[in-house]
Structures are given as C-alpha cells and as structure tokens.
Design a protein around this motif. Structure first.
Motif: not given
Length: 414
Positions: A275-296
C-alpha cells in the motif's frame, strides 16, 4: 536500524495486540467453519446458506452503534473481555451440540449470531482503547500492528477452519476458535486501562444525526459511503453462495474451500504490504478508485468459473477481492481522517460501520436468488453490482484528488 525505543508500543499494548490476534483468528475460523458445517454436516443448499450468512452479518447493523456508545461510557477493556467471553460461550455451545448430535441450522444461526455480536463489540471498542495505551508518537506503529493481526487472521483463519473440518470433523474447528477467544480474554486481563472522565450525557440520536448529516452532505465522503455500501452488498452476495457452489460445481473438499477462501486474506496481506509504495507512485484519488475496479475484476473472474470451472480462477478472484479493497480501506480511512473535524471523527467512523448493513442485504439476496435460480445467477448478479459500485466512485470528485487533503480543524464543522 531498529525503530527508536520511544516509538515502540509499551508492554501493556503488546497484550492488546496478542488479544486482538487471537480474537480475529477465532472470528475467521468460526466464520469459515460455519457454512462448511452447514453444507457437509447438515446438508443445506444455497438458499439456506444465504440465510445463515444473513444471521452472521446482522450484528454489524444491530450492535455496532450501541457498542460504540457503550464504549464511550464504560471500561473498554471490560467491554472487550465480556464480548470475547460471549463469543467463547457461543462457540463452545456449538461444539457441545455437535458432540450430542443435536445441531441444526436454526441453532447454528442463533449461536453464530451471538458469536458475531461479540466480534462487533470487540472490534468497535479496540480502536477506542488503543490511544489510551500508547503515546501519540507510538500510535502509527500500534495501529499498524492491529491491522497486521487482522490481515494475518484473514489469511490463515479460513484455511485453518476448512482444514480442521476436513481432517478432524466439525467439532475441533469450533473448539479451537473457542480456545482462541479464551486466550484473547486472558490477554486483556493484564491491561491497565487509564481512568476516563465520565462522558457528558447527550441524546444518542442527536450525536448520530450530526455524523449522518456531515457524511451525506460532504462531496467526498458521500460517494465513498455509497460505494462501500454497494461493495458490501455484492461481496456478501458472492460469499453467501460460494461454499455450496464450490463443493458442487468446482468439486472442492472442505479443506479446498478453506484454502480458496484463504486467498482473500492472502490478497489483503499483499495489498497492505504494497500500500505505501502504491500510494507513493499513484495519485491519491487513483488509489481510492483502484479498489472498486479490482473488486469488479474479481467478480468477473468468479463469474467465468461458471464457464471454466477452475478452482485456480476462484482462488485468484478471492485474491483480487482482498488485494484491491485493502487499498480502498487504507486510502478512504485516510480521507475521512483528513476531511472530518476531530470532534466529529468518532461519529463519522460509526456511520462508516453502517455500510456493513449491506452485508445481510447481500446475504439475503444470495438466499433468495440462489434458492430460486441457483448459484450461477448469483455470481452474474454480483458482477453487475460490483460494476455499479465502481461506476459510483469513478464518477465522483474523490478520484480526481491529486494528493491527500489537508487536515481540517473544528472550523469545518457545521
């Protein structure tokens, strides 16, 4: 280099951390064992397992808010110990009924409901207890240890529960879970909880209403709440029918079902570590949207097993269902903490728990749709609902955030 001793949580907190690990493990083992026992020992079908899952999720709706209010007015340590004792008693009763050959689905649902009530009370009170045991500088390390215990339990609990049922029968799984709950109570007994000033008495509905209005009027928190509600509906619709579907359509044994479900926990662990590495490399909003897309994506892969009945696909689906949404949990929790005034944070967090109210809704949908149309239709419906939650968050301003919002003060309170 090792962390500074000043940043290490004290020995008192370590007892809480071990208690939390035992309690979370007991919960996951029991939750994994219950539907397996229902299918293999009691011979129930999709509709009845959906009803069982409904009973096991209702406490999150009925008990969470009262538990939160009670945790602010009584000793949190005693409240947690009582909750774990309740869970141990309920699991021991299931064990006894299995030995006597008297277990049936209504009794399993009733005792499972009581056990999960203990889970909810413990889970609500534990985060409130942590700040009284550590300094402000130690709080991040303490919370990280609590979260790690939860992910480890999610990873190992279903596999242990399934293996115990498959190798030794139903009784040892519940006996082991009850023992872990007793260990959790014993660990709590050594904690010295600082005395607190009595909370001022206001009407509970007034305080809860303030939190509801803040969340529902906030342009960032409202879509997060709606997305989480829909996500919980879809995920528990899937879980409600997976065990009978896996046994009858994928050919999995009890231990195979447990190992497949354990991939969810494994995904959570991997997601939390990255998580820390992902949030460092992607924008904050993109990380928020990543979870729902992965769930789909996970739901789509599970639906594919109706055409390609592969346990590997099912396991990969559960892995994604754990890895992506743990990023959602971390990022949206950070978002709530950033945009909520400190005096409202507890109530806003309580409102977040209400999104768990979708869990019995999802389980009930599984019972109805699975009973009438079969597990396959439930998997297709789950994929459609997962698509809806991804759409809600990606159409919201939350995904446009370039970075974590600045912390707000009391002036932001309405």
């Amino acid at each position: 280099m090792s962390p500074s001793p000043a940043l290490q949580p004290p020995r008192t907190f370590n007892r809480l951390a071990w208690s939390n690990l035992a309690a979370q493990s007991a919960e996951q083992i029991a939750l994994a064992a219950a539907p397996i026992v229902a299918v293999l020992l009691l011979g129930v079908g999709e509709g009845q397992t959906g009803a069982l899952q409904t009973a096991l999720t209702l406490p999150f709706v009925l008990v969470a808010i009262p538990a939160g209010l009670l945790a602010d007015r009584t000793s949190r340590r005693f409240l947690m110990a009582g909750a774990e004792a309740l869970r141990a008693a309920a699991l021991a009763a299931i064990l006894l009924l299995i030995w006597l050959g008297a277990l049936n689905l209504p009794l399993l649902a009733l005792l499972g409901f009581a056990s999960v009530c203990g889970t909810v009370v413990y889970s609500v009170a534990a985060p409130a207890l942590v700040p009284s045991l550590v300094t402000a500088q130690q709080l991040p390390a303490a919370n990280a240890r609590i979260e790690l215990a939860r992910t480890v339990a999610f990873a190992a609990g279903p596999a242990i529960g399934g293996a115990l049922v498959g190798w030794m029968g139903a009784a040892p799984a519940f006996g082991f879970a009850a023992t872990l709950s007793v260990i959790a109570v014993a660990a709590l007994s050594g904690i010295r909880e600082p005395a607190r000033q009595p909370a001022p008495h206001r009407h509970p509905l007034t305080e809860i209403g303030e939190g509801v209005r803040f969340v529902m009027r906030h342009e960032l928190l409202r879509p997060v709440f709606i997305t989480q509600f829909i996500f919980n509906t879809a995920s528990f619709l899937l879980l409600a029918v997976f065990v009978p579907y896996a046994v009858r359509q994928l050919g999995l044994t009890a231990s195979g079902v447990g190992a497949t479900l354990a991939m969810y926990g494994a995904g959570m662990v991997v997601g939390a570590l990255c998580a820390t590495r992902v949030m460092r490399r992607l924008s904050f909003g993109t990380v928020i949207g990543l979870g729902p897309v992965t769930g789909f994506a996970a739901a789509g892969i599970m639906a594919l097993t109706t055409f390609f009945p592969s346990p590997l696909l099912a396991g990969f689906s559960f892995f994604l269902l754990g890895a992506g949404p743990i990023l959602w949990v971390i990022s949206t929790t950070t978002l709530r903490q950033s945009v909520t005034p400190p005096s409202l944070l507890g109530r806003v967090s309580a409102i977040n728990i209400l999104s768990y109210g979708a869990r019995p809704l999802g389980s009930a949908l599984g019972a109805i749709v699975g009973g009438f149309y079969g597990a396959e239709m439930c998997l297709y419906l789950a994929a459609a609902i997962f698509a809806a939650q991804a759409m809600v968050i990606w159409l919201s301003p939350a995904v446009a955030l370039a970075r974590q919002p600045e912390m707000v003060g009391e002036a932001a309170s309405c």
